[in-house]
Design a protein around this motif. Sequence first.
Motif, mmCIF file in Angstrom:
data_model
loop_
_atom_site.group_PDB
_atom_site.id
_atom_site.type_symbol
_atom_site.label_atom_id
_atom_site.label_comp_id
_atom_site.label_asym_id
_atom_site.label_seq_id
_atom_site.Cartn_x
_atom_site.Cartn_y
_atom_site.Cartn_z
ATOM 1 N N VAL A 1 0.867 -1.181 0.000
ATOM 2 C CA VAL A 1 0.000 0.000 0.000
ATOM 3 C C VAL A 1 0.901 1.228 0.000
ATOM 4 O O VAL A 1 1.811 1.333 0.818
ATOM 5 N N ARG A 2 0.652 2.152 -0.921
ATOM 6 C CA ARG A 2 1.418 3.397 -0.991
ATOM 7 C C ARG A 2 0.475 4.567 -0.721
ATOM 8 O O ARG A 2 -0.549 4.704 -1.373
ATOM 9 N N VAL B 1 -4.222 7.000 -2.230
ATOM 10 C CA VAL B 1 -3.779 5.705 -1.732
ATOM 11 C C VAL B 1 -3.787 4.729 -2.904
ATOM 12 O O VAL B 1 -4.756 4.676 -3.657
ATOM 13 N N ARG B 2 -2.720 3.974 -3.038
ATOM 14 C CA ARG B 2 -2.648 2.939 -4.072
ATOM 15 C C ARG B 2 -2.359 1.622 -3.382
ATOM 16 O O ARG B 2 -1.385 1.504 -2.641
ATOM 17 N N GLY B 3 -3.207 0.662 -3.641
ATOM 18 C CA GLY B 3 -3.031 -0.647 -3.031
ATOM 19 C C GLY B 3 -2.835 -1.718 -4.083
ATOM 20 O O GLY B 3 -3.453 -1.677 -5.144
ATOM 21 N N ASP C 1 -6.201 0.386 5.855
ATOM 22 C CA ASP C 1 -6.509 1.136 7.077
ATOM 23 C C ASP C 1 -5.232 1.396 7.880
ATOM 24 O O ASP C 1 -5.009 2.503 8.360
ATOM 25 N N HIS C 2 -4.402 0.390 8.000
ATOM 26 C CA HIS C 2 -3.155 0.533 8.757
ATOM 27 C C HIS C 2 -2.237 1.573 8.106
ATOM 28 O O HIS C 2 -1.641 2.405 8.791
ATOM 29 N N ALA C 3 -2.125 1.541 6.782
ATOM 30 C CA ALA C 3 -1.234 2.464 6.078
ATOM 31 C C ALA C 3 -1.737 3.905 6.102
ATOM 32 O O ALA C 3 -0.949 4.842 6.200
ATOM 33 N N THR C 4 -3.036 4.103 6.009
ATOM 34 C CA THR C 4 -3.584 5.459 5.952
ATOM 35 C C THR C 4 -3.715 6.106 7.330
ATOM 36 O O THR C 4 -3.747 7.332 7.429
ATOM 37 N N HIS C 5 -3.774 5.316 8.361
ATOM 38 C CA HIS C 5 -3.953 5.845 9.720
ATOM 39 C C HIS C 5 -2.853 6.833 10.096
ATOM 40 O O HIS C 5 -3.117 7.862 10.717
#
Length: 58
Positions: free
Chosen positions: A15-16, A24-26, A36-40
Amino acid sequence: MDDGLVVDLSRMRGVRVEGERWTVRGAAGCTAADVDHATHAYGLTVPLGIVASTGVAG
Protein backbone atom coordinates in the motif's frame (compact mmCIF):
# COMPACT_ATOMS: atom_id res chain seq x y z
CA MET A 1 -17.52 -27.09 -16.16
CA ASP A 2 -14.69 -28.47 -14.11
CA ASP A 3 -11.92 -26.41 -15.66
CA GLY A 4 -10.87 -23.22 -13.94
CA LEU A 5 -8.03 -21.03 -12.85
CA VAL A 6 -7.34 -19.53 -9.45
CA VAL A 7 -4.88 -16.67 -9.19
CA ASP A 8 -3.70 -16.10 -5.61
CA LEU A 9 -2.77 -12.45 -5.16
CA SER A 10 -2.62 -12.56 -1.36
CA ARG A 11 1.14 -11.92 -1.25
CA MET A 12 0.76 -8.68 -3.22
CA ARG A 13 -0.19 -6.55 -0.22
CA GLY A 14 1.73 -3.30 -0.75
CA VAL A 15 0.00 0.00 0.00
CA ARG A 16 1.42 3.40 -0.99
CA VAL A 17 0.02 6.56 0.59
CA GLU A 18 0.68 10.08 -0.68
CA GLY A 19 -0.56 12.09 2.26
CA GLU A 20 -0.11 15.50 0.63
CA ARG A 21 -2.26 14.47 -2.35
CA TRP A 22 -4.73 12.38 -0.31
CA THR A 23 -4.20 9.37 -2.56
CA VAL A 24 -3.78 5.71 -1.73
CA ARG A 25 -2.65 2.94 -4.07
CA GLY A 26 -3.03 -0.65 -3.03
CA ALA A 27 -1.73 -3.79 -4.69
CA ALA A 28 -4.23 -6.39 -5.86
CA GLY A 29 -3.82 -8.64 -2.81
CA CYS A 30 -4.16 -6.08 -0.03
CA THR A 31 -7.04 -6.13 2.40
CA ALA A 32 -9.08 -3.39 4.00
CA ALA A 33 -6.94 -3.82 7.13
CA ASP A 34 -3.74 -3.21 5.14
CA VAL A 35 -5.15 0.01 3.70
CA ASP A 36 -6.51 1.14 7.08
CA HIS A 37 -3.15 0.53 8.76
CA ALA A 38 -1.23 2.46 6.08
CA THR A 39 -3.58 5.46 5.95
CA HIS A 40 -3.95 5.84 9.72
CA ALA A 41 -0.49 7.43 10.03
CA TYR A 42 -1.63 10.22 7.67
CA GLY A 43 -4.97 10.82 9.38
CA LEU A 44 -6.77 9.40 6.34
CA THR A 45 -9.46 6.79 6.09
CA VAL A 46 -10.93 4.86 3.18
CA PRO A 47 -14.58 3.70 3.21
CA LEU A 48 -14.02 0.00 2.55
CA GLY A 49 -16.59 -1.47 4.91
CA ILE A 50 -16.32 -3.06 8.34
CA VAL A 51 -14.69 -6.45 7.62
CA ALA A 52 -10.91 -6.07 7.79
CA SER A 53 -10.18 -9.25 5.79
CA THR A 54 -12.10 -8.04 2.72
CA GLY A 55 -9.86 -7.91 -0.34
CA VAL A 56 -9.60 -4.51 -1.98
CA ALA A 57 -9.39 -5.83 -5.54
CA GLY A 58 -12.24 -8.27 -5.15
